[in-house]
Structure formats: structure tokens, C-alpha cells
Scaffold this motif. Structure first.
Motif, PDB file in Angstrom:
ATOM      1  N   LEU A 121      33.813  40.013  31.659  1.00 21.02           N
ATOM      2  CA  LEU A 121      32.907  41.123  31.959  1.00 21.02           C
ATOM      3  C   LEU A 121      32.302  40.982  33.349  1.00 21.02           C
ATOM      4  O   LEU A 121      32.138  41.974  34.072  1.00 21.02           O
ATOM      5  N   PHE A 122      31.966  39.769  33.736  1.00 16.67           N
ATOM      6  CA  PHE A 122      31.414  39.514  35.060  1.00 16.67           C
ATOM      7  C   PHE A 122      32.407  39.946  36.143  1.00 16.67           C
ATOM      8  O   PHE A 122      32.064  40.691  37.060  1.00 16.67           O
ATOM      9  N   PHE A 123      33.645  39.477  36.033  1.00 18.26           N
ATOM     10  CA  PHE A 123      34.641  39.811  37.048  1.00 18.26           C
ATOM     11  C   PHE A 123      35.023  41.291  37.001  1.00 18.26           C
ATOM     12  O   PHE A 123      35.284  41.895  38.041  1.00 18.26           O
ATOM     13  N   LEU A 124      35.054  41.879  35.818  1.00 16.19           N
ATOM     14  CA  LEU A 124      35.328  43.318  35.730  1.00 16.19           C
ATOM     15  C   LEU A 124      34.216  44.122  36.403  1.00 16.19           C
ATOM     16  O   LEU A 124      34.479  45.138  37.057  1.00 16.19           O
ATOM     17  N   THR A 125      32.975  43.673  36.267  1.00 13.63           N
ATOM     18  CA  THR A 125      31.854  44.337  36.941  1.00 13.63           C
ATOM     19  C   THR A 125      32.011  44.235  38.454  1.00 13.63           C
ATOM     20  O   THR A 125      31.788  45.213  39.182  1.00 13.63           O
ATOM     21  N   ILE A 126      32.404  43.078  38.937  1.00 16.43           N
ATOM     22  CA  ILE A 126      32.643  42.899  40.372  1.00 16.43           C
ATOM     23  C   ILE A 126      33.763  43.826  40.844  1.00 16.43           C
ATOM     24  O   ILE A 126      33.665  44.465  41.902  1.00 16.43           O
ATOM     25  N   ILE A 127      34.829  43.932  40.046  1.00 14.52           N
ATOM     26  CA  ILE A 127      35.945  44.817  40.411  1.00 14.52           C
ATOM     27  C   ILE A 127      35.476  46.269  40.487  1.00 14.52           C
ATOM     28  O   ILE A 127      35.832  46.993  41.424  1.00 14.52           O
ATOM     29  N   VAL A 128      34.663  46.685  39.527  1.00 16.41           N
ATOM     30  CA  VAL A 128      34.132  48.051  39.547  1.00 16.41           C
ATOM     31  C   VAL A 128      33.300  48.272  40.812  1.00 16.41           C
ATOM     32  O   VAL A 128      33.410  49.321  41.469  1.00 16.41           O
ATOM     33  N   MET A 129      32.483  47.291  41.175  1.00 21.18           N
ATOM     34  CA  MET A 129      31.682  47.420  42.397  1.00 21.18           C
ATOM     35  C   MET A 129      32.582  47.507  43.633  1.00 21.18           C
ATOM     36  O   MET A 129      32.348  48.321  44.525  1.00 21.18           O
ATOM     37  N   LEU A 150      45.287  46.039  42.635  1.00 23.37           N
ATOM     38  CA  LEU A 150      44.951  45.751  41.237  1.00 23.37           C
ATOM     39  C   LEU A 150      46.199  45.529  40.389  1.00 23.37           C
ATOM     40  O   LEU A 150      46.253  44.591  39.592  1.00 23.37           O
ATOM     41  N   ILE A 151      47.215  46.368  40.566  1.00 25.76           N
ATOM     42  CA  ILE A 151      48.433  46.242  39.751  1.00 25.76           C
ATOM     43  C   ILE A 151      49.205  44.979  40.113  1.00 25.76           C
ATOM     44  O   ILE A 151      49.611  44.211  39.226  1.00 25.76           O
TER      45      ILE A 151
END
Length: 170
Positions: A121-129, A150-151
Motif C-alpha cells: 500500500l505504501f509503494f502503491l500510494t507513492i506510485i499514485v503520487m 509501469l508495464i
């Protein structure tokens, strides 16, 4: 490159601080015994070792380049965050598959699973940012480049995960 808004400027600082924290924790944990680490690296050359050594270069240079608003900085941190997110999600799934019987019966196993979920979740949040339209505009990143990064990173991380699964079954 576009002039950033105060929100994007703050997000750049937040992302940079998060990655500095990751680098400090990673460095402290992995370099506490430099001779042991060096001996291990010299004895084992595989995809995982090469990726680990690459992370020692990618992370600090990515942080600096990202903070000074260079496109390569966005690219390197997006690679790192995507790779880490996919590995944590994959490890979590593998952990569930291999230890379903231990699920919620064994306190440490449950804590490990929670840690993988939180890291993901932490890294997914960073990716979203990082993938925010306004953030990408500052770095000159369009949708095609973002999706490609990303792919490709996800596929490489899945390849790395499959290598782990393959060698675990031998």
C-alpha cells in the motif's frame, strides 16, 4: 517542463523524504556488516544480486534527480516504487499460498503478511503520487511513457518473482 503548483511542490518534497527514509533504512539494514555483504555479493551473481546492486545506484541518484526536477529522477523512482510494490504483492500472495494453514494461527506469520500488505500500500500510494497528471507535467512525462514504465517494470518484477517460485520448487 511546467511550473509546479504549491501542492505538487509539497508532494515532490514528501516523495523525496519517503525515498530518503527508504534508502537510510535499506542502507542501515544491509550495510551493517560490509565485509559479509561484499563476500555474499562476490559469491552469488544472479538476477537478484544484479537488481540489488542496481538499487544501490538507482535509489540515491533517483532521489537527487527527482528533487531537482529532472525527468530521469521521476523515471528511476517510478521504476523503484513499481518494482517494490509488485515484489511485495507477489511475496504476499506466495506467502498466502504456501502457508494458508498458518493464517491467523501463528502470530508472526500474520504480522509478516500485514507488513507485506502495508508495504504494498505504501509503494502503491507513492506510485499514485508519481503518476498524478500535475506531477508528471513537471517532469515532462506523458501517459505513454508512464504506462510503459509501469508495464515494463511490472513484467520484470513478475519475472523476478517467477524465478523465486521456480527455484523454490526445485
Amino acid at each position: 517542463m511546467q511550473k509546479e503548483s504549491p501542492i505538487v511542490r509539497n508532494n515532490i518534497k514528501i516523495v523525496s523524504l519517503f525515498f530518503i527514509g527508504i534508502f537510510v533504512l535499506k542502507s542501515y539494514g544491509e550495510w551493517s556488516e560490509p565485509l559479509v555483504v561484499f563476500a555474499y555479493i562476490m559469491s552469488k551473481w544472479d538476477l537478484e544480486t544484479v537488481l540489488w546492486l542496481l538499487s544501490l545506484v538507482v535509489l540515491p541518484s533517483g532521489i537527487v534527480l527527482f528533487y531537482i526536477k529532472k525527468t530521469l529522477g521521476w523515471f528511476l523512482l517510478a521504476l523503484y516504487a513499481t518494482h517494490a510494490a509488485v515484489l511485495n504483492i507477489g511475496t504476499f500472495i506466495r506467502f498466502i499460498i504456501t502457508s494458508v494453514s498458518m493464517l491467523f494461527k501463528n502470530g508472526p506469520a500474520t504480522l509478516v503478511m500485514i507488513a507485506y500488505v502495508l508495504l504494498s500500500l505504501f509503494f502503491l500510494t507513492i506510485i499514485v503520487m508519481l503518476c498524478n497528471k500535475n506531477m508528471r507535467a513537471v517532469y515532462g512525462i506523458n501517459n505513454r511513457i508512464m504506462i510503459g514504465v509501469l508495464i515494463i517494470t511490472t513484467l520484470l518484477a513478475c519475472l523476478e518473482l517467477s524465478q523465486h517460485v521456480f527455484f523454490l520448487t526445485l
